[in-house]
Scaffold this motif. Structure first.
Motif, PDB file in Angstrom:
ATOM      1  N   LEU A 125      -0.742   3.279   8.693  1.00 33.86           N
ATOM      2  CA  LEU A 125      -1.059   2.432   8.271  1.00 33.86           C
ATOM      3  C   LEU A 125      -1.675   1.199   8.942  1.00 33.86           C
ATOM      4  O   LEU A 125      -3.551   1.172   9.011  1.00 33.86           O
ATOM      5  N   THR A 126      -0.594   0.477   9.356  1.00 34.64           N
ATOM      6  CA  THR A 126      -1.434  -1.138   9.996  1.00 34.64           C
ATOM      7  C   THR A 126      -2.036  -0.156  11.625  1.00 34.64           C
ATOM      8  O   THR A 126      -2.904  -1.184  11.313  1.00 34.64           O
ATOM      9  N   ALA A 127      -2.083   0.663  12.238  1.00 33.78           N
ATOM     10  CA  ALA A 127      -2.554   0.749  12.854  1.00 33.78           C
ATOM     11  C   ALA A 127      -4.310   1.681  12.730  1.00 33.78           C
ATOM     12  O   ALA A 127      -5.031   1.067  13.641  1.00 33.78           O
ATOM     13  N   PHE A 128      -4.403   2.317  12.383  1.00 29.49           N
ATOM     14  CA  PHE A 128      -5.832   2.306  11.312  1.00 29.49           C
ATOM     15  C   PHE A 128      -6.410   1.638  11.092  1.00 29.49           C
ATOM     16  O   PHE A 128      -7.567   1.109  11.342  1.00 29.49           O
ATOM     17  N   GLU A 129      -5.139   0.401  10.242  1.00 29.29           N
ATOM     18  CA  GLU A 129      -5.852  -0.489   9.842  1.00 29.29           C
ATOM     19  C   GLU A 129      -6.614  -1.781  10.560  1.00 29.29           C
ATOM     20  O   GLU A 129      -8.044  -2.517  10.792  1.00 29.29           O
TER      21      GLU A 129
END
Length: 213
Positions: A125-129
């Motif tokens: 999730l952090t990577a996409f965000e």
């Protein structure tokens, strides 16, 4: 596996946006969804269409087709259609008018409820965000006279304010600072012009691959 209704919607990835719409011939007598009572709707998405008709309380027949849905009203196969549109061009070319939006769609990141708090899911999730946050932003670096720092800050407030670091004085012995800030790419050239007017030099603009806010 998890049922779609049980999945947790984590993030809209910001692309692939489209709508599923109810449309009917522009010159026809279907102007509202209520006009479809007892009539026929053609679609490649029969389950979604039936759910929609149930939701709006209209009893209509649903005919499943496998392509060229927009042609069915013109060959007397259906009175209206439910189909995907992004720009509306295909509907206009086929003289179809949107009667109602059935649903909005985009590419999204989902997770099962039992793994939402899993560190690996949080990392994904952090990577996409971080990629989405960096989109449309640029990183500015420059030198500026220390006595003009307030003017520079007025030009580039940045994310919570620019980062400022002392650097060696210029050849005239004037105090200098290095200033770094994130700005909207649409404002880059206007910002550079304003920065130069308040004494900033050596302005460098770079792309941002990821930004964790």
């Amino acid at each position: 596996s998890a049922d779609g209704d049980d999945l947790v919607d984590l993030l809209d990835l910001g692309y692939g946006s489209c709508k599923l719409v109810l449309a009917a011939p522009e010159d026809g007598d279907v102007a509202a969804v209520e006009d479809l009572a007892g009539r026929t709707v053609a679609t490649e998405f029969p389950n979604v269409t039936r759910d929609y008709l149930d939701r709006v309380g209209v009893d209509a027949d649903v005919v499943t087709v496998t392509g060229a849905t927009e042609l069915t009203p013109h060959v007397d196969m259906a009175d209206a259609i439910v189909d995907i549109t992004s720009t509306g061009t295909t509907l206009k070319v086929n003289r179809l008018a949107v009667i109602d939006d059935v649903l909005d769609s985009s590419v999204r990141l989902f997770a099962r409820p039992d793994v939402v708090d899993d560190p690996k899911v949080e990392q994904v999730l952090t990577a996409f965000e971080s990629v989405l946050a960096a989109d449309g932003r640029r990183y500015l670096m420059m030198n500026a006279p220390k006595d003009r720092l307030d003017d520079v800050k007025d030009v580039i407030p940045g994310l919570g304010g620019p980062t400022v670091m002392d650097v060696e004085a210029d050849e005239n012995g004037n105090g200098m600072v290095a200033v770094h800030a994130v700005v909207d790419e649409r404002d880059v050239f206007e910002t550079i012009s304003e920065l130069r007017s308040v004494g900033a030099t050596g302005i460098l603009v770079t792309e941002i691959e990821r930004l964790v806010e």
